[in-house]
Design an enzyme around this catalytic site. Structure first.
Site, short mmCIF file in Angstrom:
data_model
loop_
_atom_site.label_atom_id
_atom_site.label_comp_id
_atom_site.label_asym_id
_atom_site.label_seq_id
_atom_site.Cartn_x
_atom_site.Cartn_y
_atom_site.Cartn_z
CB SER A 195 -0.97 0.01 1.19
OG SER A 195 -0.26 -0.19 2.40
CG HIS A 237 -1.28 4.09 3.88
ND1 HIS A 237 -2.50 3.82 4.48
CD2 HIS A 237 -0.83 2.89 3.41
CE1 HIS A 237 -2.77 2.53 4.37
NE2 HIS A 237 -1.77 1.94 3.73
#
Length: 282
Positions: free
Chosen positions: A206, A259
């Site tokens: 991610s 992230h």
């Protein structure tokens, strides 16, 4: 014949061709794997056509393009959407490049192996430093390999869909090296950030996905002629998803440090690449 650029959608490409026709610029469509290649008949039109393409990519739904299709369009034009017999598998392959597909396959394979009873072995071999006994700094691959492992079906599906969608576009339109740079940088530095935020126990690509999101969005704003872009609505969704990771609403542990780190990497790389493309254009 002078290549102008590539538009992924055949109907959008024809609308732009019709618009150029209204300006006295002769442009033709050539089907390619990535969509439709625009080819100019006269090299003298390249500068003005490039400027118009940049405006079109920013706002393809402008009513003037639809009007151009009515005014200048040929009712006999047939749109080539590819062979219906290709199937989903062929569309999946042609929608991405070799690096995109290799990383996709590696992540799927590791997820399958981990869920066939070898989870502890895979995690012990690939997890971040200090996650398991003996995982020390000499095992340099550990700074990257946590990005290739996923803990649940939702986790792997969500991440890999974004990886294929954005990574495939970048690789097909800009080449393998820009994507490889994003993969290596966003697959390592955000992992280090995540380690200092919450420790060594984290998984998933991610961080790289958020790098692709940031890169695609900013490239679309600063260098639309590259053909790389991300709609505002998609960007908004990913920012909301990132913010939800700081709450308990989702009920899962999110790698918030990775992230944010990945998003920063993607935005910075887009800033560098868009500046370079502008210098080359000049």
């Amino acid at each position: 014949m002078i290549e102008l650029g590539v538009i992924p959608n055949a109907r959008m490409a024809q609308a732009f061709i019709d618009y150029l026709a209204g300006l006295g610029i002769s442009c033709h469509a050539m089907p390619v794997e990535q969509g439709v290649k625009l080819v100019l008949a006269n090299s003298a039109d390249l500068t003005s056509a490039s400027e118009e393409l940049e405006l079109f990519i920013k706002n393809p739904n402008d009513p003037k393009y639809l009007q151009a299709s009515w005014d200048n369009g040929d009712a006999g034009v047939k749109f080539d959407y590819g062979s219906g017999g290709l199937g989903l598998a062929a569309q999946f392959i042609t929608g991405a490049g070799p690096l995109t597909l290799v990383i996709f396959a590696v992540c799927v394979l590791l997820f399958a192996v981990m869920n066939l009873g070898f989870g502890n072995q895979v995690y012990s071999a690939l997890s971040f430093f200090n996650a398991v006994p003996g995982a020390d700094l000499e095992q340099v691959w550990r700074v990257f390999t946590p990005s290739l492992m996923h803990g649940s079906i939702m986790h792997v599906v969500f991440n890999l869909l974004w990886w294929w969608y954005l990574g495939g576009k970048i690789e097909n339109r800009l080449g393998t090296m820009p994507l490889l740079t994003l993969l290596l940088v966003a697959g390592t530095l955000p992992n280090i950030v995540q380690y200092f935020v919450s420790g060594p126990n984290f998984l998933g690509i991610s961080g790289v996905v958020y790098a692709l999101v940031g890169y695609s969005y900013l490239m679309g704003k600063r260098s639309p002629q590259s053909g790389i872009f991300l709609p505002d609505s998609y960007m908004g969704f990913m920012i909301i998803w990132l913010l939800l990771g700081f709450t308990d609403i989702l009920g899962v542990s999110m790698a918030n440090g990775a992230h944010i780190g990945g998003l920063a990497v993607g935005l910075l790389q887009a800033l560098i690449d868009s500046r370079n493309s502008r210098r080359i254009k000049r």
